[in-house]
Motif scaffolding. Structure first.
Motif, PDB file in Angstrom:
ATOM      1  N   LEU A 118      -3.116   0.200 -13.864  1.00  0.00           N
ATOM      2  CA  LEU A 118      -2.575  -1.156 -13.929  1.00  0.00           C
ATOM      3  C   LEU A 118      -1.099  -1.176 -14.334  1.00  0.00           C
ATOM      4  CD1 LEU A 118      -2.832  -4.212 -13.787  1.00  0.00           C
ATOM      5  CD2 LEU A 118      -3.864  -4.189 -16.071  1.00  0.00           C
ATOM      6  N   PRO A 119      -0.673  -0.442 -15.373  1.00  0.00           N
ATOM      7  CA  PRO A 119       0.755  -0.483 -15.733  1.00  0.00           C
ATOM      8  C   PRO A 119       1.663  -0.016 -14.601  1.00  0.00           C
ATOM      9  CG  PRO A 119      -0.538   0.459 -17.527  1.00  0.00           C
ATOM     10  CD  PRO A 119      -1.454   0.362 -16.337  1.00  0.00           C
ATOM     11  N   LEU A 120       1.250   1.036 -13.899  1.00  0.00           N
ATOM     12  CA  LEU A 120       2.069   1.557 -12.805  1.00  0.00           C
ATOM     13  C   LEU A 120       2.089   0.592 -11.622  1.00  0.00           C
ATOM     14  CD1 LEU A 120       3.842   3.866 -11.980  1.00  0.00           C
ATOM     15  CD2 LEU A 120       1.806   5.141 -11.242  1.00  0.00           C
ATOM     16  N   ALA A 121       0.933   0.016 -11.306  1.00  0.00           N
ATOM     17  CA  ALA A 121       0.870  -0.957 -10.216  1.00  0.00           C
ATOM     18  C   ALA A 121       1.726  -2.173 -10.536  1.00  0.00           C
ATOM     19  CB  ALA A 121      -0.579  -1.375  -9.973  1.00  0.00           C
ATOM     20  N   ASN A 122       1.749  -2.570 -11.807  1.00  0.00           N
ATOM     21  CA  ASN A 122       2.577  -3.693 -12.231  1.00  0.00           C
ATOM     22  C   ASN A 122       4.050  -3.396 -11.964  1.00  0.00           C
ATOM     23  OD1 ASN A 122       2.901  -6.303 -13.907  1.00  0.00           O
ATOM     24  ND2 ASN A 122       4.170  -4.840 -15.034  1.00  0.00           N
ATOM     25  N   GLU A 123       4.485  -2.181 -12.296  1.00  0.00           N
ATOM     26  CA  GLU A 123       5.874  -1.791 -12.064  1.00  0.00           C
ATOM     27  C   GLU A 123       6.212  -1.816 -10.577  1.00  0.00           C
ATOM     28  OE1 GLU A 123       6.918   1.905 -13.847  1.00  0.00           O
ATOM     29  OE2 GLU A 123       6.121   1.374 -15.829  1.00  0.00           O
ATOM     30  N   VAL A 124       5.281  -1.339  -9.765  1.00  0.00           N
ATOM     31  CA  VAL A 124       5.512  -1.317  -8.321  1.00  0.00           C
ATOM     32  C   VAL A 124       5.679  -2.733  -7.779  1.00  0.00           C
ATOM     33  CG1 VAL A 124       4.469  -0.787  -6.079  1.00  0.00           C
ATOM     34  CG2 VAL A 124       4.333   0.883  -7.941  1.00  0.00           C
ATOM     35  N   ILE A 165       0.830  -1.207   0.000  1.00  0.00           N
ATOM     36  CA  ILE A 165       0.000   0.000   0.000  1.00  0.00           C
ATOM     37  C   ILE A 165       0.861   1.252   0.000  1.00  0.00           C
ATOM     38  CG2 ILE A 165      -1.642   1.356   1.363  1.00  0.00           C
ATOM     39  CD1 ILE A 165      -2.834  -1.344   2.286  1.00  0.00           C
ATOM     40  N   GLU A 166       1.910   1.250   0.836  1.00  0.00           N
ATOM     41  CA  GLU A 166       2.809   2.402   0.894  1.00  0.00           C
ATOM     42  C   GLU A 166       3.550   2.585  -0.426  1.00  0.00           C
ATOM     43  OE1 GLU A 166       2.992   4.734   2.826  1.00  0.00           O
ATOM     44  OE2 GLU A 166       2.650   4.192   4.907  1.00  0.00           O
ATOM     45  N   ALA A 167       3.998   1.496  -1.026  1.00  0.00           N
ATOM     46  CA  ALA A 167       4.723   1.588  -2.293  1.00  0.00           C
ATOM     47  C   ALA A 167       3.815   2.116  -3.405  1.00  0.00           C
ATOM     48  CB  ALA A 167       5.289   0.222  -2.671  1.00  0.00           C
ATOM     49  N   LEU A 168       2.585   1.633  -3.441  1.00  0.00           N
ATOM     50  CA  LEU A 168       1.635   2.129  -4.440  1.00  0.00           C
ATOM     51  C   LEU A 168       1.351   3.609  -4.238  1.00  0.00           C
ATOM     52  CD1 LEU A 168      -0.909  -0.850  -4.526  1.00  0.00           C
ATOM     53  CD2 LEU A 168       0.639  -0.191  -6.363  1.00  0.00           C
ATOM     54  N   ARG A 169       1.168   4.004  -2.966  1.00  0.00           N
ATOM     55  CA  ARG A 169       0.872   5.408  -2.671  1.00  0.00           C
ATOM     56  C   ARG A 169       2.010   6.314  -3.118  1.00  0.00           C
ATOM     57  NH1 ARG A 169      -0.049   5.194   2.623  1.00  0.00           N
ATOM     58  NH2 ARG A 169      -2.294   5.041   2.403  1.00  0.00           N
ATOM     59  N   LYS A 170       3.243   5.899  -2.885  1.00  0.00           N
ATOM     60  CA  LYS A 170       4.398   6.707  -3.274  1.00  0.00           C
ATOM     61  C   LYS A 170       4.447   6.940  -4.782  1.00  0.00           C
ATOM     62  CE  LYS A 170       7.397   5.522   0.618  1.00  0.00           C
ATOM     63  NZ  LYS A 170       8.648   4.813   1.051  1.00  0.00           N
ATOM     64  N   HIS A 171       3.837   6.025  -5.521  1.00  0.00           N
ATOM     65  CA  HIS A 171       3.816   6.157  -6.984  1.00  0.00           C
ATOM     66  C   HIS A 171       2.478   6.686  -7.494  1.00  0.00           C
ATOM     67  CE1 HIS A 171       7.343   3.560  -6.478  1.00  0.00           C
ATOM     68  NE2 HIS A 171       7.720   3.953  -7.686  1.00  0.00           N
ATOM     69  N   GLY A 172       1.659   7.180  -6.585  1.00  0.00           N
ATOM     70  CA  GLY A 172       0.410   7.822  -6.978  1.00  0.00           C
ATOM     71  C   GLY A 172      -0.731   6.884  -7.286  1.00  0.00           C
ATOM     72  N   VAL A 173      -0.659   5.644  -6.814  1.00  0.00           N
ATOM     73  CA  VAL A 173      -1.725   4.670  -7.063  1.00  0.00           C
ATOM     74  C   VAL A 173      -2.518   4.455  -5.781  1.00  0.00           C
ATOM     75  CG1 VAL A 173      -2.298   2.324  -7.794  1.00  0.00           C
ATOM     76  CG2 VAL A 173      -0.324   3.507  -8.802  1.00  0.00           C
ATOM     77  N   VAL A 174      -3.807   4.739  -5.823  1.00  0.00           N
ATOM     78  CA  VAL A 174      -4.644   4.508  -4.652  1.00  0.00           C
ATOM     79  C   VAL A 174      -5.028   3.025  -4.612  1.00  0.00           C
ATOM     80  CG1 VAL A 174      -5.584   6.838  -4.486  1.00  0.00           C
ATOM     81  CG2 VAL A 174      -6.717   5.169  -5.954  1.00  0.00           C
ATOM     82  N   ALA A 175      -5.113   2.492  -3.402  1.00  0.00           N
ATOM     83  CA  ALA A 175      -5.408   1.066  -3.253  1.00  0.00           C
ATOM     84  C   ALA A 175      -6.575   0.868  -2.310  1.00  0.00           C
ATOM     85  CB  ALA A 175      -4.174   0.331  -2.721  1.00  0.00           C
ATOM     86  N   MET A 176      -7.424  -0.071  -2.660  1.00  0.00           N
ATOM     87  CA  MET A 176      -8.556  -0.443  -1.826  1.00  0.00           C
ATOM     88  C   MET A 176      -8.410  -1.927  -1.482  1.00  0.00           C
ATOM     89  SD  MET A 176     -12.673  -0.093  -2.692  1.00  0.00           S
ATOM     90  CE  MET A 176     -12.492   1.599  -3.236  1.00  0.00           C
ATOM     91  N   LEU A 177      -8.548  -2.273  -0.215  1.00  0.00           N
ATOM     92  CA  LEU A 177      -8.487  -3.668   0.179  1.00  0.00           C
ATOM     93  C   LEU A 177      -9.871  -4.295   0.085  1.00  0.00           C
ATOM     94  CD1 LEU A 177      -6.079  -3.886   3.254  1.00  0.00           C
ATOM     95  CD2 LEU A 177      -5.586  -4.170   0.824  1.00  0.00           C
TER      96      LEU A 177
END
Length: 232
Positions: free
Chosen positions: A59-65, A16-28
């Motif tokens: 999706l592409p950014l989350a994949n990179e993360v 979650i922290e890694a996604l946030r740092k790259h501007g991706v919001v995450a929902m559990l």
């Protein structure tokens, strides 16, 4: 169970922290979130993976993360990049070392091999994101569906799996019990109709009412609505 959930929770915080740092919001979704917010004890509900919902555009950014966190890219990842949105299958599974739970990355609430493309198109994912609320996992904020959307999602998920596991029904019971004073039943029914999930909602609520003795508001009125729609 508690030990496994502790490991999954730690992995969730990192992701979650890694996604946030790259501007991706995450929902559990499901498992870990339900364990934290509705069971209150890691030993009371087991988890086998970590379900994370993201906006499809990310999706592409989350994949990179996830690759940067040493997860392996799914073999069908690039296939999904070229597919239109709102299909029936809307997730990818990321894995890494043995002993680390797989990550189930979703971008839509509908995720099934059943041909439910029409249903997927009826569910307004922007509405899901706009109504999302914040929760906290040991100091890390994350998003979760609004109470009404969570109940709809769990009902759809359980209905699609024909309640083949007891935990699917217990999850719904836990949400009904904890959110009984904040659930907006009119909003719930309206969303169910808009999203095409009224039958799934009704049969899921009827199931837990019959088998767990849970008192469900508006069950009779929902039953009438479903009957009317079936005979149109």
């Amino acid at each position: 169970c508690a030990a496994v959930n502790t490991v999954i929770a730690e992995e969730a915080r990192v992701i979650i922290e890694a996604l946030r740092k790259h501007g991706v919001v995450a929902m559990l979704l499901k498992g870990l979130d339900l364990t934290v917010r509705f069971y209150g004890d890691f030993s009371l509900r087991g988890c086998t993976d970590l379900d994370i919902l993201i906006p499809r555009k990310d999706l592409p950014l989350a994949n990179e993360v996830l690759l940067s966190l040493t997860y392996q890219e799914p073999v069908n990842y690039r296939d999904f990049l070229n597919l239109p949105g709102s299909l029936c299958l809307n997730s990818l599974v990321y894995r890494k070392d043995k002993g680390v739970c797989p990550i189930h990355l979703h971008w839509h609430l509908v995720n099934t091999t059943w041909p439910l493309n029409l249903l997927a198109r009826r569910i307004d994912m922007e509405r899901i994101w706009d109504c999302a609320v914040r929760a906290n996992l040991e100091g890390v904020d994350y998003l979760v569906p609004a109470p009404e959307h969570l109940l709809l999602y769990l009902s759809h998920h359980s209905f699609m799996h024909c309640f083949d596991k007891l935990i699917l029904a217990v999850d719904i019971v836990k949400v009904l019990e904890k959110h009984k004073n904040i659930l907006d039943w009119d909003k719930l029914v309206e969303c169910a109709r808009d999203f095409g999930l009224l039958p799934a909602l009704y049969f899921s609520l009827k199931f837990v009412s019959n088998n767990f003795g849970v008192e469900v508001q508006k069950l009779r009125s929902i039953e009438k609505m479903v009957s009317c729609e079936c005979f149109k």
